[in-house]
Scaffold this active site. Structure first.
Site, PDB file in Angstrom:
ATOM      1  N   SER A 131     -77.163 -20.251  -3.120  1.00  0.00           N
ATOM      2  CA  SER A 131     -75.979 -20.551  -2.324  1.00  0.00           C
ATOM      3  C   SER A 131     -76.170 -21.880  -1.593  1.00  0.00           C
ATOM      4  CB  SER A 131     -75.783 -19.400  -1.332  1.00  0.00           C
ATOM      5  OG  SER A 131     -74.719 -19.647  -0.454  1.00  0.00           O
TER       6      SER A 131
ATOM      7  N   SER B 204     -64.880 -28.227   3.763  1.00  0.00           N
ATOM      8  CA  SER B 204     -63.698 -28.427   4.606  1.00  0.00           C
ATOM      9  C   SER B 204     -63.983 -29.093   5.933  1.00  0.00           C
ATOM     10  CB  SER B 204     -63.024 -27.093   4.851  1.00  0.00           C
ATOM     11  OG  SER B 204     -63.829 -26.312   5.696  1.00  0.00           O
TER      12      SER B 204
ATOM     13  N   HIS C 297     -60.225 -25.752  -0.726  1.00  0.00           N
ATOM     14  CA  HIS C 297     -59.676 -26.969  -0.113  1.00  0.00           C
ATOM     15  C   HIS C 297     -59.317 -28.025  -1.141  1.00  0.00           C
ATOM     16  CE1 HIS C 297     -60.091 -25.767   4.057  1.00  0.00           C
ATOM     17  NE2 HIS C 297     -61.153 -25.102   3.636  1.00  0.00           N
TER      18      HIS C 297
ATOM     19  N   THR D  94     -57.548 -20.158  -2.786  1.00  0.00           N
ATOM     20  CA  THR D  94     -56.646 -19.471  -1.860  1.00  0.00           C
ATOM     21  C   THR D  94     -55.199 -19.847  -2.156  1.00  0.00           C
ATOM     22  OG1 THR D  94     -56.122 -19.124   0.476  1.00  0.00           O
ATOM     23  CG2 THR D  94     -56.753 -21.334  -0.143  1.00  0.00           C
TER      24      THR D  94
ATOM     25  N   LYS E 140     -53.601 -22.227   1.708  1.00  0.00           N
ATOM     26  CA  LYS E 140     -53.719 -23.604   2.202  1.00  0.00           C
ATOM     27  C   LYS E 140     -52.681 -24.466   1.482  1.00  0.00           C
ATOM     28  CE  LYS E 140     -58.060 -22.374   4.212  1.00  0.00           C
ATOM     29  NZ  LYS E 140     -59.484 -22.151   4.093  1.00  0.00           N
TER      30      LYS E 140
ATOM     31  N   THR F 133     -53.909  -2.355  -0.241  1.00  0.00           N
ATOM     32  CA  THR F 133     -52.535  -2.581  -0.674  1.00  0.00           C
ATOM     33  C   THR F 133     -52.375  -4.007  -1.202  1.00  0.00           C
ATOM     34  OG1 THR F 133     -51.783  -1.013   0.988  1.00  0.00           O
ATOM     35  CG2 THR F 133     -50.137  -2.565   0.138  1.00  0.00           C
TER      36      THR F 133
ATOM     37  N   THR G 149     -68.864 -23.092  13.698  1.00  0.00           N
ATOM     38  CA  THR G 149     -68.198 -23.614  12.508  1.00  0.00           C
ATOM     39  C   THR G 149     -68.923 -24.860  12.008  1.00  0.00           C
ATOM     40  OG1 THR G 149     -66.131 -22.768  13.430  1.00  0.00           O
ATOM     41  CG2 THR G 149     -65.952 -24.272  11.570  1.00  0.00           C
TER      42      THR G 149
HETATM   43  C1  LIG Z   1     -60.330 -20.888   4.398  1.00  0.00           C
HETATM   44  C2  LIG Z   1     -61.455 -20.725   3.436  1.00  0.00           C
HETATM   45  C3  LIG Z   1     -61.625 -19.564   2.687  1.00  0.00           C
HETATM   46  C4  LIG Z   1     -60.799 -18.340   2.966  1.00  0.00           C
HETATM   47  O1  LIG Z   1     -59.521 -18.478   2.456  1.00  0.00           O
HETATM   48  P1  LIG Z   1     -58.330 -17.658   3.167  1.00  0.00           P
HETATM   49  O2  LIG Z   1     -57.294 -17.564   2.119  1.00  0.00           O
HETATM   50  O3  LIG Z   1     -57.932 -18.454   4.369  1.00  0.00           O
HETATM   51  O4  LIG Z   1     -58.887 -16.329   3.543  1.00  0.00           O
HETATM   52  C5  LIG Z   1     -62.585 -19.520   1.708  1.00  0.00           C
HETATM   53  N1  LIG Z   1     -63.387 -20.577   1.468  1.00  0.00           N
HETATM   54  C6  LIG Z   1     -63.281 -21.711   2.194  1.00  0.00           C
HETATM   55  C7  LIG Z   1     -64.189 -22.843   1.895  1.00  0.00           C
HETATM   56  C8  LIG Z   1     -62.333 -21.810   3.212  1.00  0.00           C
HETATM   57  O5  LIG Z   1     -62.263 -22.903   3.957  1.00  0.00           O
END
Ligand SMILES: *Cc1c(COP(=O)(O)O)cnc(C)c1O
Length: 411
Positions: free
Chosen positions: A136, A188, A216, A244, A247, A277, A362
């Site tokens: 990782s 990010s 991202h 995702t 975003k 769900t 963070t």
């Molecule tokens: C925001 C984020 C996620 C999680 O995605 P969500 O749809 O917001 O839960 C996963 N990986 C990275 C690198 C992120 O920045």
């Protein structure tokens, strides 16, 4: 135990360290992004949002909203069940097909969020593959770290974006042992981009599966907007692409894409997919429209890159310390938790500009920053307003600027 005292003490520590999270109480206004309304002390104040992950403003795109209205009227509010028990809607099926083809994979699978997609997929693969070792990247997102931890598989952390270190660590293990290499494309917080080809080279030489988080990057890079692996022609090198819908796609939800068998395996064994769900049909319908828009049109992506370049150039002109990088993320380095919070507060209260401070955990301590995310909907005037305000706040807090740059800019 005095539970209330425990909670209170821990919160007090956070506050002392200047990293207690305060949410801006916003009301987004469809059609007006990046302008929004902020609720404070019973008042409503206008605010320009400079830190949204709705990178392209698709969360308010008229076609997306129309698709959602139609699906809502046709199908109702919720999905009505888990995917297995009455909750697989036609829009889920269409969206999974669209996502698979976007990433040039045989299949895709939807999850409640990107976080759940990472947590569940990594947790399932790493726990089910017999004797699996996970490699990782040290800057991987919390959702990947937690998924790997939950799997209880053996784990190695490799140095950030360092194929040589990955190669050295892979060499410690029997070539026959199952391995999983997990990393992101665009990170990010720093806005840097992984050497995907080189990481895949060493991973595949060691017989490892490759797992790429493109959260991202989807919508933002590549000829069809499928991400950095799309841009670099590397999609066939990745066993699993994760991303995702929350975003650049502008809604909520997460997914993986991969081979038919791998995706079917996760579908069949992943608790975090099975026992929850499914997404509301209107969300899937909106995401479907959004992905189709992103696939077919580069103009938003092009405008996005132009405005990002403009913000970076103007900040450099006035000597503001932006962390250099190749992506759309503009990390303005404050390097102090308290002044980072104060800078954000002044921008918001004195100028109506919203940039959330990013503090530990963070980012590491000493790397506190304002993470600015320009969108194609920010205007040239918005950029000028931002630069002028940041300079005033910066100088007011006696944060260092490169004066040579600023004197050039002012002549
Ligand atoms: C925001 C984020 C996620 C999680 O995605 P969500 O749809 O917001 O839960 C996963 N990986 C990275 C690198 C992120 O920045």
């Amino acid at each position: 135990m005095d539970y209330e005292a425990f909670f209170g003490d821990r919160l007090a520590t956070l506050k002392e360290e200047g990293r207690y999270r305060v949410f801006a109480h916003l009301e987004r206004r469809a059609g007006h992004f990046p302008q929004a309304v902020r609720h404070v002390d019973g008042k409503q104040l206008p605010v320009t949002v400079w830190c949204s992950n709705d990178y392209l403003g698709l969360g308010q795109h008229p076609n997306v909203l129309q698709a959602m209205h139609e699906a809502l009227d046709r199908c109702g509010a919720g999905a009505g069940g888990t995917r297995n028990i009455s909750g697989t809607n036609h829009y889920h099926v269409l969206l999974e097909q669209e996502l698979a083809s976007w990433h040039q994979k045989e299949a895709a699978l939807l999850f409640t969020s990107g976080y759940v997609a990472n947590w569940t997929t990594l947790g399932t693969l790493a726990s089910q593959l017999p004797g699996c070792v996970v490699f990782s990247d040290e800057k991987n997102h919390a959702s990947m770290i937690e998924g790997i931890r939950h799997s209880r598989a053996e784990k190695r952390i490799f140095r950030h974006n360092d194929p040589k270190d990955l190669e050295r660590q892979l060499a410690d293990f029997d070539p026959a042992r199952p391995k999983l290499v997990a990393f992101e494309s665009v990170y990010s917080m720093d806005g840097d981009i992984a050497p995907i080809a080189e990481l895949c080279d060493v991973a595949q030489a060691a017989g490892a599966l490759t797992y790429l988080d493109e959260v991202h990057a989807v919508g933002l890079y590549g000829p069809s907007g499928a991400g950095v692996a799309d841009r670099d022609g590397l999609l066939n090198r990745l066993d699993i692409v994760q991303a995702t819908l929350g975003k650049a796609v502008g809604l909520i939800g997460g997914y993986i894409a991969g081979s038919a068998k791998l995706v079917d395996f996760v579908r069949s064994f992943a608790s975090g997919f099975i026992f929850t769900t499914s997404l509301p049909p209107a969300i899937a319908a909106g995401a479907l429209t959004s992905v189709r828009l992103l696939k077919s049109d580069n103009s938003l992506r092009d405008r996005h890159q132009l405005i990002v370049a403009k913000v970076k150039a103007r900040m450099a002109d006035v000597g503001l310390p932006v962390l250099p990088g190749p992506s759309h993320i503009v990390p303005l380095m404050v390097r102090d938790a308290e002044r980072c919070r104060a800078a954000s507060e002044r921008l918001l209260n004195d100028f109506g500009l919203y940039v959330q401070p990013i503090n530990y955990p963070t980012v590491p301590r000493g790397e506190e920053r304002l993470r600015i995310t320009p969108s194609p909907l920010h205007t040239g005037a918005d950029v000028q307003t931002l630069i002028d305000a940041v300079v005033q706040v910066w100088d007011g807090l006696e944060l260092p600027r490169d004066r040579r740059a600023s004197s050039v800019a002012s002549t």
